[in-house]
Design an enzyme around this catalytic site. Structure first.
Site, short mmCIF file in Angstrom:
data_model
loop_
_atom_site.label_atom_id
_atom_site.label_comp_id
_atom_site.label_asym_id
_atom_site.label_seq_id
_atom_site.Cartn_x
_atom_site.Cartn_y
_atom_site.Cartn_z
CG ASP A 127 -16.23 -19.00 -7.48
OD1 ASP A 127 -15.30 -18.18 -7.60
OD2 ASP A 127 -17.16 -19.11 -8.43
CG PHE A 185 -9.79 -0.74 -17.60
CD1 PHE A 185 -9.63 -0.55 -16.30
CD2 PHE A 185 -9.89 -2.15 -17.77
CE1 PHE A 185 -9.40 -1.35 -15.31
CE2 PHE A 185 -9.68 -3.10 -16.86
CZ PHE A 185 -9.08 -2.67 -15.63
CB THR A 208 -12.69 -15.27 -6.41
OG1 THR A 208 -13.07 -14.41 -7.39
CG2 THR A 208 -11.88 -14.04 -5.27
CG ASP A 252 -20.88 -20.34 -9.93
OD1 ASP A 252 -21.46 -19.65 -10.52
OD2 ASP A 252 -19.60 -20.27 -9.40
#
Length: 1254
Positions: free
Chosen positions: A454, A590, A726, A886
């Protein structure tokens, strides 16, 4: 035909994958996809009617229905599911989590059942039964029972200890408490007793026990801030917001107790960022989405209390749905060992059959005609041969050593403790030691070929820091930290004490006020954002939608431009100590397509100005042609990009009143659009964001964990490939790839579209060749890339689904069809089979292509896709994999890989709880693999080779003896020697080698990562090594038998007696064997300690001590039938002739081995032999690891990483709606007493001076 085939596998042209979007999960229901693609929006009447219809739970397609405060609602037959025969159970899970395997009643039967599923244990159970049959037994039953009980007992105790730890962990989670409404009042209730439909209250800094619908909170407009670190490793806060109707009416305890709303929503699934449902209450229906759901595993932050209704509990929660199946993991050596045991069993049966045939023949030729051999049993030779077959099965059973399994368990157990005790893997900042959470996978750590990691929280700390900037063409922040003092910000009362900066010149320029561009630069950072401000305990705190945005606003704050508070249409800023409030006319938020955000503000002078920040690629397209500092700024962008900093361009433009009014009219119309609102807004934004004047560039560092580049470099040298999986943006993931040196300037990067084209071409070629030649697939192994250039693959989740043909098909509407004919069914089946074959071929091609790259980065992938990528590499490459992460989104990947590693610390414990090993920092992975993993593999291989050798050397003596005893299944040794050989006489030295041996030291293991390759290639233990051990054992057994046999043919002792009896021969052979096998392990030992020496000579001494005791007259008097070798050892071992015989046997066994070892180390030394020989020189030369510097290359625009805005929209909609700026709600105590009133009219999360902190 070709067109039909193409239509099955080619990609849809009208739906190009979006790099910014996380794709749908594999678990998504067809209905959701169908609903998502439908353009029709149901009107309120239709929604109401659907809601009314779905109240009937007996409907066939009833959705997930949850009714508040009504447990009887779930007792209806429609909510039951059949679990076995007529037994039914509620489809709604309880909230208790169960990870344990046994309870006090099931432990013994289940554990014994699991243990006897092992072939060797079951084999010895059968053997024990055979030994209890008098007609065939040749050995006493205790020779098998004692070792079997020892093995079963040790394994059971280990399983019990593991399961008790799981029970404790489950109890710790299940017995946490929160407040639940029961009998009209909030009462403390354990998590395990929470049920679907319960109304619960959660307080600040507590974990959420289930997936709940947010009803109300202490914050204005029932906002609730949550930390999702346990789910995704991200520490920045996310906000959730309740429905306006529940916020208004569900504040009081009595109102919550009377709440009877019905929620109808999707079935439980694993999609963390998606939820669709409807709340029906008071004859109205309200739409629900993910922004109103609090997920289990998150933590309540900055919110004094909140109320919610449980929607999914326990195993139905999204975090548990993402955890994947718990898989039973076994090592490669385990599987190999089992196959070898099966080989030995087959060999044993063949040998026993051969010897039984020999006995039948001997009986016919000699036995029947020898009157002195008559045993009063009139059995035929064939029947005697049959009985002898079972007799030899018992005699030769030590070829399958039962103590092998218990010894392997002991070694693994010890190696696990060495990992736990390693202080060099202890992380003092978090007080986190390394932990081996399983004891069965240690040697597999020495065979890893692929690592799947990750990013957020694993490679990075997820901490953004403002490092450098370029303003008006001038770069700042270039000072070397080690040579300069950090800037003193004590002059600024709002300064954040944690902020570090080393360029004093920038501060001087700001204080002088001579550079208007510098003032505009930091003013822009302070005003152009969607951050929320909050004051608690006199401290100003920011809540940002992304850590990058928080870092920029914090930087502006330290440089004297402090964002203080905001309302719906104003923002207050302290400019070098002077407070000013500005009118915010519009926030242009955004999104992932725009890659920029802007604000339009009216200054005190009345001027209207647009401030904009965004990625350089989109800002440079919109700049005014006459920007003087454009080239200098572009050069700064290249410099910052080369240093792997995340860059962001800042610019502005002045707008006239007339232009703004014309634009604002269009903006208002787009804001009110009911369909395609986002596209309309983006089009309007484009009209105003043009002719911008460039101010400069910011450079942010996404801080890597310490030692990440060095670790990746070392692991790469060990021929381990590292893939990063990821959920983060492509630009961010790519930038981290450069930061951690997974990617370099020389790396050629291949993206999703390139990969798709390559794979499409390869698939077409394979189809064409398959048509021309049936053997063409053999020629399709040519590489995808020509040349030896360093390559990397960066691919997004959407492209991954597209390439691997994992896209969901839209659900077809139900149509009445006549039954299909057999021919139609055959065609359909053939079509499906062909599509499946093409899909499999495409997946294999993708894995082949990816494995040709030195590094692979998969971004915007779901937890399910992470596991899928790992599974594909396991399936098509047959490689040993390791996954490290994690957060809860890594759990599936961790469980799928052969080895799962959890990073423990601030990101929560979900990954750790599912992992096989855990520690505090990524850098410890190199020590886990290159030191502990390699040592464990070498030790286990050495142990197994030696163990098989010593058992063959011991057992095959019986076979040579058979040729001289009429194949009568008589043993060559005493029964007690057979019983104790593997348990006491030869077990300790090999056990210590398996625990303590090391070919080179830990420092040299890390310095020379190439040593690791032995394990990846299975060079130390395989079938070749096994048969060499068998051959070595067979030769040793020949020497052990025939040298004493030859010496005994014509011999005379000192006292004139011939010591040529069977018992003396047995003692001589046994004594020779003990010397040989213990000296052999001495030759195999690379790392000598006092303990090793003591074990070798101690085992020999123990043998003689026990043998003399068992052969004494005293024990024979007590147990005459059990101890029949009375006086044999004292009598035989006083003869020098026998000692000379033993010395000769030992010399002939060991001297060739010594010669072979000497020659191989001299002529064909291994890498470890060379390092061992030069270890003193290496220790003197030892120098600190130096990180390689990548060459500076100017103008590499592809290198630039866009600033990472949040993965979702910012807080702009929330700010513009004014819902967060309302009057602060009364504190908890006042609400409970029913007398609370608002305490101020501040700006909620925008104005801190009126905030109440609970």
């Amino acid at each position: 035909m070709i067109s039909e085939r193409d239509s099955e596998t080619t990609f849809e042209e009208d739906s190009q994958p979006n790099d910014e979007v996380v794709p749908y999960s594999d678990d998504e229901t067809e209905d959701e996809l169908d609903g998502g693609q439908s353009g029709d929006e149901p009107g309120p009447k239709q929604t109401s009617r659907d809601a009314e219809e779905s109240r009937d739970p007996t409907k066939k397609d009833c959705s997930w229905q949850v009714k508040a405060n009504d447990q009887r609602f779930y007792d209806q037959p429609g909510f039951k599911r059949t679990i076995f025969l007529c037994f039914k159970k509620s489809k709604y899970s309880g909230n208790a989590i169960k990870t344990y395997k046994y309870n006090p009643i099931t432990f013994l039967p289940l554990n014994l059942f699991e243990q006897f599923k092992r072939a060797a244990n079951f084999y010895f159970l059968v053997l024990l039964i055979l030994q209890s049959i008098p007609q065939i037994t040749t050995l006493s039953w205790y020779t098998t029972l004692v070792p079997l009980l020892l093995v079963l007992g040790i394994t059971a105790v280990k399983d019990l200890v593991d399961d008790i730890a799981r029970h404790r962990m489950d109890n710790e989670v299940n017995n946490r408490t929160c407040e639940v409404i029961k009998d009209g009042r909030f009462k403390n209730t354990k998590w395990k007793d929470i049920k679907v439909g319960d109304i619960i209250r959660l307080k600040k800094n507590t974990f959420i026990p289930a997936d709940i619908l947010l009803l109300s909170s202490s914050e204005p407009n029932s906002l609730c801030y949550v930390e999702t670190a346990e789910l995704d490793g991200e520490t920045n806060l996310k906000f959730k917001m309740a429905l306006e109707v529940t916020d208004r009416y569900l504040q009081e305890e009595s109102a919550l107790a009377d709440f009877d709303g019905l929620v109808e929503c999707e079935e439980p699934n694993n999609r963390l960022d998606k939820f669709t449902g409807t709340l029906s209450w008071r004859n109205s229906s309200y739409p629900l989405d993910a922004d109103k759901i609090l997920l289990r595993g998150c933590k309540i932050r900055n919110t004094d209390f909140c109320h919610g209704m449980v929607i999914f509990a326990g195993a139905d929660t999204k975090i548990m749905k993402n955890s994947g199946k718990t898989r039973f993991k076994r090592t490669k050596i385990d599987s190999l060992m089992n196959y070898m045991v099966y080989t030995i069993i087959v060999l044993l049966i063949l040998l026993s059959a051969g010897l039984a045939i020999g006995h039948t023949y001997w009986e016919q030729q000699i036995g029947n005609s020898s009157w002195y051999l008559y045993d009063a049993q009139d059995y035929s030779p064939a029947y005697r041969g049959f009985l002898n077959f079972w007799g030899y099965i018992i005699v030769l059973n030590t070829m399958v050593p039962i103590s092998l399994y218990v010894s392997v368990e002991v070694i693994r157990f010890g190696q696990s403790y060495f990992i736990n005790w390693d202080l060099q893997m202890y992380y003092p900042e978090k007080d986190t030691p390394a932990k081996a959470r399983t004891t069965t996978l240690n040697e597999q750590l020495g065979q890893i070929q692929y690592i799947f990691s990750d990013k957020t929280g694993t490679l990075t700390q997820n901490i953004m820091t403002f490092k450098k900037c370029c303003i008006n063409g001038q770069r700042y922040g270039e000072s070397v930290q080690s040579l300069c003092e950090q800037v003193d910000f004590s002059w600024n009362m709002y300064a954040d004490g944690k902020f570090l900066f080393y360029d004093h010149y920038l501060i001087e320029q700001i204080k002088s006020g001579k550079e208007p561009e510098i003032q505009k630069f930091f003013f822009l950072l302070a005003i152009c954002h969607t951050v929320m401000a909050d004051t608690s305990d006199g401290q100003l705190n920011y809540q940002a939608a992304s850590p990058d945005e928080g870092a920029l606003v914090t930087a502006a704050r330290n440089f004297g431009y402090v964002f203080l508070s905001r309302t719906q249409n104003t923002i207050t800023i302290s400019e070098m100590g002077v407070k000013r409030t500005y009118d915010v006319l519009a926030i242009l938020d955004f999104n992932s397509d725009r890659k920029r955000m802007s604000v339009i503000v009216r200054e005190s002078s009345g001027n209207i100005r647009l401030y904009c920040k965004g990625a350089d690629t989109v800002i440079y397209e919109r700049l005014h042609p006459r920007n003087l500092k454009k080239e200098a700024t572009e050069e700064a962008l290249d410099v910052f990009a080369n240093e792997t900093l995340r860059t962001l361009c800042l610019c502005y433009r002045d707008i006239s009143q007339d232009e703004f009014e014309a634009w604002n009219k269009k903006f208002t119309e787009a804001s009110l659009a009911t369909s395609h609102r986002d596209e309309a807004l983006d089009k309007v934004y484009e009209e105003i964001e043009k002719n911008l004047i460039l101010l400069g560039v910011t450079a942010i560092e996404d801080k890597l964990q310490d030692g990440v580049p060095e670790t990746i470099s070392r692991l790469s040298k060990a021929d381990i490939k590292i893939w990063v999986l990821t959920g983060d943006k492509k630009e961010t993931a790519e930038n981290i790839g450069f930061s951690c040196e997974l990617l370099t300037e020389e790396t050629a990067i291949c993206y999703g579209e390139d990969t798709s084209a390559l794979l499409q071409t390869r698939l077409e070629n394979q189809r064409n060749r398959a048509g021309s030649s049936p053997h063409s697939s053999l020629r399709m192994n040519e590489p995808f890339f020509q040349g030896s250039r360093d390559r990397a693959l960066i691919i997004t989740g959407s492209w991954l689904n597209e390439i691997l043909l994992e896209k969901k098909k839209k659900k077809k509407k139900l149509k009445l069809k006549f039954p299909r004919t057999a021919e139609e069914k055959k065609k359909q089946s053939e079509k499906r089979r062909r599509a499946e074959a093409y899909k499999e071929q495409q997946q294999k091609n993708f894995v082949d292509l990816a494995c040709e790259c030195r590094a692979v980065i998969c971004c915007r992938v779901t937890p399910k896709q992470k596991a899928m990528v790992v599974e594909l590499v396991k399936k098509y490459k047959k490689a040993i994999t390791l996954a490290i992460g994690d957060g809860a989104n890594d759990v599936n990947m961790i469980k799928t890989a052969h080895i799962g590693v959890g990073i423990s610390g601030q990101e929560g414990m979900q990954a750790v709880m599912s992992s096989d090993y855990s520690f505090g920092q990524f850098r410890y992975l190199q020590r886990l693999l290159l030191v502990h993993g390699r040592w464990s593999y070498i030790r286990m291989c050495k142990f197994l080779r030696y163990f098989f050798y010593k058992n063959f050397a011991f057992t095959l003596v019986h076979i040579w003896y058979s040729f001289f005893n009429g194949f009568s299944a008589q043993t060559a040794y005493e029964d007690w020697f057979i019983t104790l050989y593997n348990v006491l006489y030869s077990s300790l030295p090999v056990l210590l080698v398996g625990l303590l041996d090391q070919d080179v030291s830990d420092k040299l293991s890390l310095r020379f990562p190439r040593l690791y390759i032995l394990g990846q290639r299975d060079l130390l233990f395989n079938y070749k090594k096994f048969f060499l051990s068998l051959l070595h054992g067979a030769v040793t057994s020949l020497i052990i038998f025939f040298i004493p046999y030859g010496a005994y043919l014509i011999s005379m002792g000192q006292d004139g007696e011939a010591p040529a009896d069977y018992q003396s021969f047995a003692v001589t052979a046994a004594s020779s064997l003990i010397f040989v096998v213990n000296f052999q392990i001495g030759l195999d030992t690379s790392y000598w300690t006092f303990v090793n020496a003591f074990s070798v000579f101690g085992s020999i001494a123990l043998y003689f001590g026990i043998t003399f005791d068992l052969h004494s007259a005293g024990i024979h008097v007590l147990f005459p039938s059990r101890f029949q070798f009375t006086g044999t050892a004292p009598n035989a071992l006083r003869q020098p002739y026998l000692w000379l015989t033993m010395i000769l046997s030992i010399a002939i066994c060991l001297l060739p081995i010594v010669a072979q070892r000497f020659l191989s180390m001299t002529i064909w030394p291994l890498e470890s032999d060379k390092i061992q020989r030069n270890r003193r020189q290496y220790l003197l030369e030892e120098q600190q690891w130096k990180r390689r510097q990548s060459a500076f290359r100017r103008g590499v625009s592809a290198r630039r990483s866009a600033y990472a805005f949040s993965h979702q929209r910012g807080y702009a909609d929330l700010i513009a709606s004014g819902r967060s700026i309302r009057k602060r709600r009364a504190p908890l105590d006042a609400v409970l007493s029913g007398t609370g009133t608002g305490t101020g009219t501040g700006s909620g999360t925008g104005s801190g001076d009126t905030r109440d902190t609970g």
